[in-house]
Design a protein around this motif. Structure first.
Motif, PDB file in Angstrom:
ATOM      1  N   UNK A 136       0.829  -1.207   0.000  1.00 45.87           N
ATOM      2  CA  UNK A 136       0.000   0.000   0.000  1.00 45.87           C
ATOM      3  C   UNK A 136       0.864   1.257   0.000  1.00 45.87           C
ATOM      4  N   UNK A 137       1.949   1.245   0.732  1.00 43.74           N
ATOM      5  CA  UNK A 137       2.849   2.406   0.763  1.00 43.74           C
ATOM      6  C   UNK A 137       3.450   2.653  -0.615  1.00 43.74           C
ATOM      7  N   UNK A 138       3.887   1.591  -1.281  1.00 43.37           N
ATOM      8  CA  UNK A 138       4.465   1.751  -2.611  1.00 43.37           C
ATOM      9  C   UNK A 138       3.415   2.154  -3.639  1.00 43.37           C
ATOM     10  N   UNK A 139       2.203   1.612  -3.515  1.00 43.77           N
ATOM     11  CA  UNK A 139       1.126   2.010  -4.424  1.00 43.77           C
ATOM     12  C   UNK A 139       0.814   3.493  -4.254  1.00 43.77           C
ATOM     13  N   UNK A 140       0.856   3.952  -3.022  1.00 43.62           N
ATOM     14  CA  UNK A 140       0.617   5.366  -2.750  1.00 43.62           C
ATOM     15  C   UNK A 140       1.697   6.227  -3.400  1.00 43.62           C
ATOM     16  N   UNK A 141       2.948   5.801  -3.288  1.00 39.25           N
ATOM     17  CA  UNK A 141       4.062   6.554  -3.862  1.00 39.25           C
ATOM     18  C   UNK A 141       4.046   6.529  -5.383  1.00 39.25           C
ATOM     19  N   UNK A 142       3.494   5.451  -5.968  1.00 41.19           N
ATOM     20  CA  UNK A 142       3.498   5.289  -7.431  1.00 41.19           C
ATOM     21  C   UNK A 142       2.187   5.683  -8.087  1.00 41.19           C
ATOM     22  N   UNK A 143       1.209   6.158  -7.280  1.00 44.83           N
ATOM     23  CA  UNK A 143      -0.133   6.459  -7.799  1.00 44.83           C
ATOM     24  C   UNK A 143      -0.678   5.254  -8.556  1.00 44.83           C
ATOM     25  N   UNK A 144      -0.589   4.099  -7.917  1.00 43.04           N
ATOM     26  CA  UNK A 144      -0.960   2.844  -8.563  1.00 43.04           C
ATOM     27  C   UNK A 144      -2.195   2.238  -7.916  1.00 43.04           C
ATOM     28  N   UNK A 145      -2.812   1.311  -8.636  1.00 42.84           N
ATOM     29  CA  UNK A 145      -3.908   0.512  -8.101  1.00 42.84           C
ATOM     30  C   UNK A 145      -3.327  -0.736  -7.425  1.00 42.84           C
ATOM     31  N   UNK A 146      -4.078  -1.298  -6.501  1.00 43.43           N
ATOM     32  CA  UNK A 146      -3.714  -2.579  -5.913  1.00 43.43           C
ATOM     33  C   UNK A 146      -4.935  -3.196  -5.259  1.00 43.43           C
ATOM     34  N   UNK A 147      -4.830  -4.485  -4.977  1.00 42.87           N
ATOM     35  CA  UNK A 147      -5.869  -5.182  -4.221  1.00 42.87           C
ATOM     36  C   UNK A 147      -5.406  -5.242  -2.776  1.00 42.87           C
ATOM     37  N   UNK A 148      -6.275  -4.854  -1.851  1.00 43.09           N
ATOM     38  CA  UNK A 148      -5.907  -4.826  -0.434  1.00 43.09           C
ATOM     39  C   UNK A 148      -7.007  -5.447   0.404  1.00 43.09           C
ATOM     40  N   UNK A 149      -6.621  -6.055   1.525  1.00 39.76           N
ATOM     41  CA  UNK A 149      -7.654  -6.433   2.483  1.00 39.76           C
ATOM     42  C   UNK A 149      -8.131  -5.150   3.161  1.00 39.76           C
TER      43      UNK A 149
END
Length: 338
Positions: free
Chosen positions: A202-215
């Motif tokens: 989640x931290x890296x997705x935030x830094x990269x303005x990326x999507x991800x699947x999270x619980x």
């Protein structure tokens, strides 16, 4: 090298194991009396020792284990050593005999673990769901979609940056299951495998303005520290049932791994499914939101939790009952205004 652990004294006998599994003594008290271990003698405190728990990162990153473990340690005189490494790695650790009990969230992998004889006495513990998160400006345009597979296909078609945990965790297994059903596959530079836990992803997705699947639990515990938002909800918010996320506890089979601290493992499984621990789970919040919903206690029999799905011919013909059961948990346990 196998993890070295002190073992419980085996002379406690079968009767003590039954008492531990039922979580007798102070663990059944709703007042949370921390003096119970001093009053219950051998019925609750088998012996000082160490219990090795292999578990998914979501139970650790959310802080839930910090809430759950102290009462157990105080009552039974046991020190819990937590190995937080994702579901796949946790299962492999237990298969190698380097854990006493696992707390994970990938029912297919759990079933394989049971079928191979590595685990016994599986129990449902709690549930939440998965969500698809991403930058607020939503470059792929998936916000509000009711289908997880459609959202994934859209992300792939738009080649919007997507971060995968890529670590064989329960979340990664769920993500791959969604891609398998999607009309497009992740095969470009826009798709990146992180190889990290949920918090780091989640931290890296935030830094990269990326999507991800999270619980949902880990996302809610971190939402004040990141700029990502939920674009596709799970079944807790009327989203697709494919995003369900149930957790189970499984003691390691002492017949397969004779160095297993089975008494402590059974005591831990009994504790997690006891009224006391279920109440702690129900009341655990972060940033004003409930992260997990307990589902171990029920007046109705639920034999399917103990054995692999499809164990009987009848179950094999109606596996959709697992989805119906999950939605029933949501209806019974999640407030309408959640």
């Amino acid at each position: 090298m196998p993890i070295q652990r002190r073992r419980f004294i085996q002379a406690a006998g079968v009767g003590t194991v039954a008492g531990l599994a039922g979580c007798t003594g102070s663990l059944g008290n709703q007042d949370g009396n921390q003096n119970g271990s001093q009053n219950q003698g051998s019925s609750g405190n088998a012996d000082n020792g160490e219990l090795v728990l292999a578990t998914t990162t979501s139970t650790y990153d959310t802080g839930l284990l910090d809430e759950l473990h102290p009462p157990f340690e105080d009552a039974f005189g046991v020190t819990i050593k937590t190995l937080s490494k994702g579901t796949g790695a946790s299962i492999r650790t237990a298969e190698d005999g380097d854990a006493d009990v696992i707390l994970v969230h990938a029912r297919g992998a759990e079933d394989e673990f049971l079928q191979a004889g590595h685990g016994v006495n599986r129990r449902d513990v709690m549930f939440n769901d998965f969500v698809i998160v991403g930058p607020e400006n939503d470059p792929a345009g998936i916000n509000g979609m009711s289908s997880a597979t459609e959202a994934f296909s859209t992300i792939a078609n738009q080649q919007a940056t997507f971060l995968s945990r890529g670590d064989d965790s329960g979340t990664n297994k769920k993500e791959l299951a969604i891609w398998e059903q999607a009309s497009a596959q992740p095969n470009g530079k826009w798709y990146r495998e992180v190889g990290k836990g949920m918090g780091d992803t989640l931290t890296q997705a935030n830094q990269s303005s990326a999507y991800t699947l999270a619980d949902r639990g880990t996302f809610l515990s971190m939402k004040n520290d990141i700029n990502l938002v939920i674009h596709v909800q799970g079944p807790l918010k009327d989203g697709p049932v494919i995003l369900k996320n149930p957790y189970g506890v499984i003691p390691v089979n002492p017949a397969k791994h004779d160095n297993t601290n089975y008494q402590a493992a059974m005591a831990y499984a009994g504790y997690l499914t006891s009224p006391k621990a279920q109440n702690l789970i129900d009341n655990y919040t972060a940033n004003g939101s409930q992260l997990f919903f307990p589902n171990a206690l029920s007046e109705q029999p639920n034999f399917g939790q103990y054995v692999p799905q499809g164990y009987s011919a009848q179950q094999a013909q109606s596996l959709s009952r697992e989805d119906k059961k999950y939605l029933s948990w949501v209806e019974q346990n999640v407030p309408a205004d959640y």
